[in-house]
Design an enzyme around this catalytic site. Structure first.
Site, PDB file in Angstrom:
ATOM      1  N   GLU A   1       0.832  -1.197   0.000  1.00  0.00           N
ATOM      2  CA  GLU A   1       0.000   0.000   0.000  1.00  0.00           C
ATOM      3  C   GLU A   1       0.869   1.252   0.000  1.00  0.00           C
ATOM      4  OE1 GLU A   1      -3.453   1.710   2.945  1.00  0.00           O
ATOM      5  OE2 GLU A   1      -3.503  -0.427   2.452  1.00  0.00           O
TER       6      GLU A   1
ATOM      7  N   ASP B   1      -0.018   5.404   0.443  1.00  0.00           N
ATOM      8  CA  ASP B   1      -1.167   6.231   0.811  1.00  0.00           C
ATOM      9  C   ASP B   1      -0.894   7.723   0.798  1.00  0.00           C
ATOM     10  OD1 ASP B   1      -2.465   3.875   1.456  1.00  0.00           O
ATOM     11  OD2 ASP B   1      -2.149   4.069   3.610  1.00  0.00           O
TER      12      ASP B   1
ATOM     13  N   GLU C   1      -3.469  10.288   2.567  1.00  0.00           N
ATOM     14  CA  GLU C   1      -4.721  10.431   3.308  1.00  0.00           C
ATOM     15  C   GLU C   1      -4.848  11.875   3.777  1.00  0.00           C
ATOM     16  OE1 GLU C   1      -5.735   6.276   5.479  1.00  0.00           O
ATOM     17  OE2 GLU C   1      -3.881   7.244   6.160  1.00  0.00           O
TER      18      GLU C   1
ATOM     19  N   GLN D   1      -1.523  12.888   5.492  1.00  0.00           N
ATOM     20  CA  GLN D   1      -0.758  11.765   6.037  1.00  0.00           C
ATOM     21  C   GLN D   1      -0.314  10.885   4.877  1.00  0.00           C
ATOM     22  OE1 GLN D   1      -1.495   9.711   9.894  1.00  0.00           O
ATOM     23  NE2 GLN D   1      -2.286   8.070   8.620  1.00  0.00           N
TER      24      GLN D   1
ATOM     25  N   ARG E   1       4.671   3.379   8.936  1.00  0.00           N
ATOM     26  CA  ARG E   1       5.664   4.298   8.377  1.00  0.00           C
ATOM     27  C   ARG E   1       4.991   5.630   8.029  1.00  0.00           C
ATOM     28  NH1 ARG E   1       7.732  -0.819   6.590  1.00  0.00           N
ATOM     29  NH2 ARG E   1       9.894  -1.057   7.266  1.00  0.00           N
TER      30      ARG E   1
ATOM     31  N   TRP F   1     -10.842   7.596  14.416  1.00  0.00           N
ATOM     32  CA  TRP F   1      -9.400   7.807  14.518  1.00  0.00           C
ATOM     33  C   TRP F   1      -8.868   9.084  13.872  1.00  0.00           C
ATOM     34  CZ3 TRP F   1      -5.944   7.995  10.329  1.00  0.00           C
ATOM     35  CH2 TRP F   1      -6.517   7.743   9.065  1.00  0.00           C
TER      36      TRP F   1
END
Length: 341
Positions: free
Chosen positions: A122, A124, A126, A139, A152, A217
């Site tokens: 993956e 990402d 975000e 992120q 990470r 979250w």
């Protein structure tokens, strides 16, 4: 990313190496090969993507190149590339929702979790919403071979308002490194090292674009949740670029080593770009796993500690990045990402 949105039948596609005639910035005889390619072809939605959830919460503009994704009380929404890709340059111009966006997650990412459930890769981007008056945060994260137990993550405050206008977010993925870009400026480089072992993404992945409720979250560890009084939350996407080696989903065979897609890819960050990246990270980075002493008493072996980054983060949060005590961050079960601190 929520795996429930990944379980769809893969299209039967033949090997395709995407061809684009581009000129690389900074490429020339004897010069360092770096920089982003000049404008690449935009892939129309119907030619390159498929809706994966959200029903009428996904709307394609009449130009076929602009997509609106909505999150409301019923559902979020999302789409994915029709092909899997092994390395390449992937990009989207994004305008995020405005006003109160706590708990809202907008994601532009690559994954093969629907094919490799226990050892997925993956990459990402975000975008984490916030309460009114507080900025969105970016992120980034990288997983390889199911290494979700080692987060990470890196996180950055934005130096512009991403809800005011479109901004370009890009991922360059090669066999030896991953580079994240914002508006053509690199913000993070992840190099494949021996110490990472098989934890560097190495298997074909699909490109995903989603908006969803991450109340548990996304904002202050779940303290602030999505407030549907402010719905619908609408994220806009345009200038979608898929430039890489598409892979046969049956045997995952790709042979683009000498193809035009490979030749047109930058292979490094230029000196000028690296200077911009280092300056941006010192000013705007708010979290990096490499410096988090509450999670790792000793930095993971692939980390290269930059004293100026360490000084900046210690000043920003002396508990997490200094010697103080702090609770361990919760984990986002859908994508394996750690929460905001």
């Amino acid at each position: 990313m929520a795996d429930s949105h990944l379980g769809r039948p893969l299209p039967v596609l033949f090997l395709l190496c995407v061809h684009a005639a581009v000129v690389l910035a900074g490429v020339g005889g004897g010069h360092e090969r770096g920089g982003l390619p000049l404008p690449l072809p935009v892939t129309p939605f119907e030619e390159g993507y498929t809706q994966i959830f959200g029903d009428d919460n996904l709307v394609v503009h009449r130009d076929g190149r602009t997509v609106h994704l909505t999150l409301d009380e019923r559902t979020g929404s999302g789409f994915a590339s029709q092909d899997l890709y092994l390395h390449g340059f992937f990009s989207a111009s994004i305008k995020l929702p405005s006003d109160y966006t706590a708990g809202v997650v907008v994601a532009f990412y690559m994954s093969n979790g629907d094919v490799y459930e226990k050892n997925h890769d993956e990459i990402d981007f975000e975008f984490l919403g916030n309460i009114r008056g507080k900025e969105w945060r970016i992120q980034t994260n990288v997983y390889g071979n199911g290494s979700t137990n080692i987060g990470r993550e890196e996180r950055y405050g934005l130096w512009f308002d991403p809800a005011d206008d479109f901004h370009q977010y890009s991922i360059l993925w090669t066999e030896s490194k991953i580079i994240f870009y914002v508006d053509g400026v690199p913000i993070r480089e992840v190099k494949k090292t021996e110490s990472m072992g098989g934890q560097f993404p190495s298997k074909p992945m699909t490109v995903y674009v989603t908006i969803w409720d991450g109340s548990d979250w996304a904002t202050n560890g779940g303290k602030y949740r999505v407030n549907y009084k402010y719905a619908p939350y609408i994220a806009e996407f345009s200038d979608l670029i898929l430039h890489g080696c598409a892979v046969n989903p049956v045997d995952h065979f790709a042979n683009c080593d000498n193809g035009p897609a490979r030749e047109s890819m930058p292979t490094d960050i230029s000196h000028r770009e690296r200077a911009k990246m280092e300056s941006l990270r010192k000013k705007h980075m708010t979290y990096s796993y490499c410096y988090d002493r509450t999670r790792y008493k000793v930095p993971p072996p692939e980390c290269i500690i930059n004293p100026k980054e360490a000084e900046h983060l210690q000043a920003f949060d002396p508990v997490t990045f200094g010697n103080g005590r702090h609770r361990r961050p919760k984990r986002h079960q859908g994508s394996g990402s750690a929460t905001s601190l």
